[in-house]
Design a protein around this motif. Structure first.
Motif, short mmCIF file in Angstrom:
data_model
loop_
_atom_site.label_atom_id
_atom_site.label_comp_id
_atom_site.label_asym_id
_atom_site.label_seq_id
_atom_site.Cartn_x
_atom_site.Cartn_y
_atom_site.Cartn_z
N LYS A 1 23.19 79.38 54.15
CA LYS A 1 24.28 79.46 55.12
C LYS A 1 24.89 78.08 55.21
CE LYS A 1 26.82 80.90 58.59
NZ LYS A 1 27.96 81.82 58.39
N HIS B 1 37.24 77.20 50.29
CA HIS B 1 37.10 76.60 51.61
C HIS B 1 37.88 75.29 51.74
CE1 HIS B 1 33.73 79.45 51.57
NE2 HIS B 1 33.79 79.41 52.90
N TYR C 1 27.54 75.35 56.80
CA TYR C 1 28.38 74.96 57.94
C TYR C 1 29.21 73.74 57.51
CZ TYR C 1 25.05 77.88 60.52
OH TYR C 1 24.26 78.94 60.95
N ILE C 2 30.50 73.74 57.86
CA ILE C 2 31.42 72.70 57.40
C ILE C 2 31.95 71.92 58.60
CG2 ILE C 2 33.54 72.21 56.12
CD1 ILE C 2 33.15 74.92 54.70
N GLY D 1 29.75 81.55 53.44
CA GLY D 1 30.74 80.71 54.10
C GLY D 1 30.86 80.96 55.59
N GLU D 2 31.86 80.31 56.16
CA GLU D 2 32.07 80.39 57.61
C GLU D 2 32.44 81.80 58.06
OE1 GLU D 2 33.61 75.87 58.60
OE2 GLU D 2 35.07 77.35 57.85
N GLU D 3 33.11 82.54 57.22
CA GLU D 3 33.53 83.89 57.58
C GLU D 3 32.57 84.96 57.08
OE1 GLU D 3 37.48 84.39 56.18
OE2 GLU D 3 38.32 82.80 57.45
N LEU E 1 24.94 69.25 64.56
CA LEU E 1 24.93 70.67 64.26
C LEU E 1 23.60 71.11 63.65
CD1 LEU E 1 26.37 73.42 64.01
CD2 LEU E 1 27.36 72.59 61.87
N ASP F 1 34.28 65.56 53.82
CA ASP F 1 33.74 66.69 54.60
C ASP F 1 32.22 66.66 54.57
OD1 ASP F 1 36.26 67.55 55.22
OD2 ASP F 1 36.31 69.16 53.73
N ARG G 1 34.84 69.23 59.22
CA ARG G 1 36.01 68.70 58.54
C ARG G 1 36.21 67.22 58.88
NH1 ARG G 1 37.50 72.54 54.73
NH2 ARG G 1 37.13 74.60 55.63
N LEU H 1 28.73 68.85 55.04
CA LEU H 1 28.24 70.23 54.97
C LEU H 1 26.77 70.28 55.37
CD1 LEU H 1 30.90 70.42 53.32
CD2 LEU H 1 29.75 72.06 51.84
#
Length: 241
Positions: free
Chosen positions: A226, A207, A228-229, A179-181, A131, A213, A231, A215
């Protein structure tokens, strides 16, 4: 009676004559006269005395007590050292960066912590690297694998030291995490400790981050990441990378 008296007078006269003769023989009359003359004070001629020099002495003028006191006070003020008050440098108070924490850990049973397996942790990091490689290269970024101290209990997130020294501010600032949103979460960045403190707990709980996890932190602004996660749960229970 008369003949006896004459005899006594003659004897006395003869004795005096004999005594006088003896005294003259011894020069006693001359000696007594010389002694009297020596004892008599004689006037000595006046000596040529040199004129005496009178030493001049400065006698202070008499003043009234009031004038004398004023002169003394003036002299005292001149003789006394002048005391210059020390310049006190005002203290510069740097306001402390504080982010309020209102997240309560109700329902989070820390006694039942779940630890990610090494295989699942490795898979999550590999996916996070893929990513990161797909992101815009002009924005610096780094990876971080979550540990229990990051997501439970302490909630302290240490960042890579080299990244902090070369990219992030040199003093404590508010660092916003997106966050993601698209929601922003303010956190406190401690420059000397190279980590995130206040505010990170709120982001982690919101989150639902867990151990393992991965990140990706992408610096899109000088004080904005910014996040990004990836999982770790996606690679548990036999799921392959």
């Amino acid at each position: 009676m008369v003949a006896a008296k004459l005899t006594y007078e003659e004897c006395r006269r003869k004795r005096l004559e004999e005594n006088n003769k003896r005294l003259q023989a011894l020069n006693l009359p001359l000696l007594s006269q010389a002694l009297r003359e020596s004892l008599t004070p004689k006037s000595s001629p006046a000596k040529n005395s040199k004129p005496r020099r009178v030493r001049e002495q400065q006698v202070p003028l008499r003043r009234s007590s009031r004038v004398a006191n004023k002169a003394y006070q003036a002299q005292k003020e001149i003789s006394e050292p002048v005391v210059i008050p020390a310049v006190v440098t005002p203290k510069v108070v740097i306001p402390r960066v504080v982010v309020s924490e209102r997240i309560h850990s109700k329902g989070r049973d820390l006694s039942n912590r779940v630890y990610a397996s090494e295989e699942a942790r490795t898979c999550a990091m590999e996916r996070a690297e893929e990513l990161q490689a797909s992101l815009e290269p002009q924005y610096p970024s780094f990876l971080k694998s979550m540990l229990q101290s990051h997501v439970t209990g302490g909630f302290w997130l240490g960042l890579p030291v080299h990244f902090c020294k070369t990219t992030l501010p040199k003093s404590d600032v508010i660092m916003n995490l997106v966050g993601e949103e698209g929601d922003e979460y303010p956190t406190v960045f401690l420059a000397r400790k190279s980590g995130l403190s206040g505010g990170w707990k709120r982001f982690s709980v919101a989150h639902k981050l867990v151990d393992g996890d991965a990140l990706v932190f992408q610096l899109v602004r000088p004080t904005k990441f910014k996040v990004y996660i990836v999982r770790v749960s996606s690679f548990e229970e036999g799921n392959k990378c």
